[in-house]
Motif scaffolding. Structure first.
Motif, PDB file in Angstrom:
ATOM      1  N   GLU A  21       0.866  -1.180   0.000  1.00 24.92           N
ATOM      2  CA  GLU A  21       0.000   0.000   0.000  1.00 24.92           C
ATOM      3  C   GLU A  21       0.906   1.236   0.000  1.00 24.92           C
ATOM      4  O   GLU A  21       1.805   1.344   0.833  1.00 24.92           O
ATOM      5  N   MET A  22       0.688   2.138  -0.937  1.00 24.83           N
ATOM      6  CA  MET A  22       1.508   3.351  -1.010  1.00 24.83           C
ATOM      7  C   MET A  22       0.909   4.455  -0.144  1.00 24.83           C
ATOM      8  O   MET A  22      -0.318   4.574  -0.058  1.00 24.83           O
ATOM      9  N   PRO A  23       1.745   5.271   0.481  1.00 25.97           N
ATOM     10  CA  PRO A  23       1.214   6.422   1.214  1.00 25.97           C
ATOM     11  C   PRO A  23       0.531   7.370   0.230  1.00 25.97           C
ATOM     12  O   PRO A  23       1.028   7.576  -0.880  1.00 25.97           O
ATOM     13  N   LYS A  24      -0.594   7.922   0.625  1.00 24.42           N
ATOM     14  CA  LYS A  24      -1.358   8.802  -0.278  1.00 24.42           C
ATOM     15  C   LYS A  24      -0.895  10.237  -0.238  1.00 24.42           C
ATOM     16  O   LYS A  24      -1.159  11.000  -1.168  1.00 24.42           O
ATOM     17  N   ASP A  25      -0.196  10.628   0.828  1.00 30.36           N
ATOM     18  CA  ASP A  25       0.133  12.040   0.980  1.00 30.36           C
ATOM     19  C   ASP A  25       1.615  12.282   1.258  1.00 30.36           C
ATOM     20  O   ASP A  25       1.992  13.340   1.723  1.00 30.36           O
ATOM     21  N   ALA A  26       2.457  11.289   0.952  1.00 31.30           N
ATOM     22  CA  ALA A  26       3.894  11.437   1.185  1.00 31.30           C
ATOM     23  C   ALA A  26       4.651  10.479   0.277  1.00 31.30           C
ATOM     24  O   ALA A  26       4.105   9.486  -0.191  1.00 31.30           O
ATOM     25  N   CYS A  27       5.911  10.794   0.056  1.00 28.95           N
ATOM     26  CA  CYS A  27       6.775   9.908  -0.711  1.00 28.95           C
ATOM     27  C   CYS A  27       7.518   8.992   0.252  1.00 28.95           C
ATOM     28  O   CYS A  27       7.857   9.394   1.359  1.00 28.95           O
ATOM     29  N   GLN A  28       7.766   7.782  -0.178  1.00 23.88           N
ATOM     30  CA  GLN A  28       8.501   6.830   0.656  1.00 23.88           C
ATOM     31  C   GLN A  28       9.910   6.704   0.089  1.00 23.88           C
ATOM     32  O   GLN A  28      10.103   6.205  -1.009  1.00 23.88           O
ATOM     33  N   TYR A  29      10.879   7.168   0.855  1.00 22.73           N
ATOM     34  CA  TYR A  29      12.261   7.217   0.392  1.00 22.73           C
ATOM     35  C   TYR A  29      13.018   5.909   0.600  1.00 22.73           C
ATOM     36  O   TYR A  29      13.996   5.647  -0.095  1.00 22.73           O
ATOM     37  N   PHE A  30      12.626   5.111   1.573  1.00 16.52           N
ATOM     38  CA  PHE A  30      13.328   3.871   1.876  1.00 16.52           C
ATOM     39  C   PHE A  30      12.341   2.716   1.929  1.00 16.52           C
ATOM     40  O   PHE A  30      11.188   2.889   2.322  1.00 16.52           O
ATOM     41  N   TYR A  31      12.814   1.548   1.538  1.00 16.72           N
ATOM     42  CA  TYR A  31      12.002   0.331   1.599  1.00 16.72           C
ATOM     43  C   TYR A  31      12.955  -0.836   1.814  1.00 16.72           C
ATOM     44  O   TYR A  31      13.943  -0.982   1.094  1.00 16.72           O
TER      45      TYR A  31
END
Length: 68
Positions: A21-31
């Motif tokens: 599930e991707m965040p709707k209001d932010a970017c995800q820099y690390f995984y």
């Protein structure tokens, strides 16, 4: 336009794929890959790991908004 919030992220190290599930209001820099534990970071010119390694671009890019 409907925003897609799920993306299959593919680890470039081991090839493992997982639906996330991707965040709707932010970017995800690390995984962290749940298979080989590699820490993924966005490629140059991408705002997040989903834009670099996901089957779908992040919601921010889908909405044609400026990235984080």
């Amino acid at each position: 336009m409907e925003i897609i919030t799920k993306s299959i992220i593919t680890c470039p190290v081991c090839g493992f794929q997982k639906m996330e599930e991707m965040p709707k209001d932010a970017c995800q820099y690390f995984y962290e890959c749940s298979n080989c534990h590699a820490l993924l970071r966005p490629l140059a010119d991408d705002c997040c790991v989903f834009c670099s390694f996901g089957s779908e671009k992040c919601p921010t890019v889908q909405q044609e908004k400026q990235c984080c």
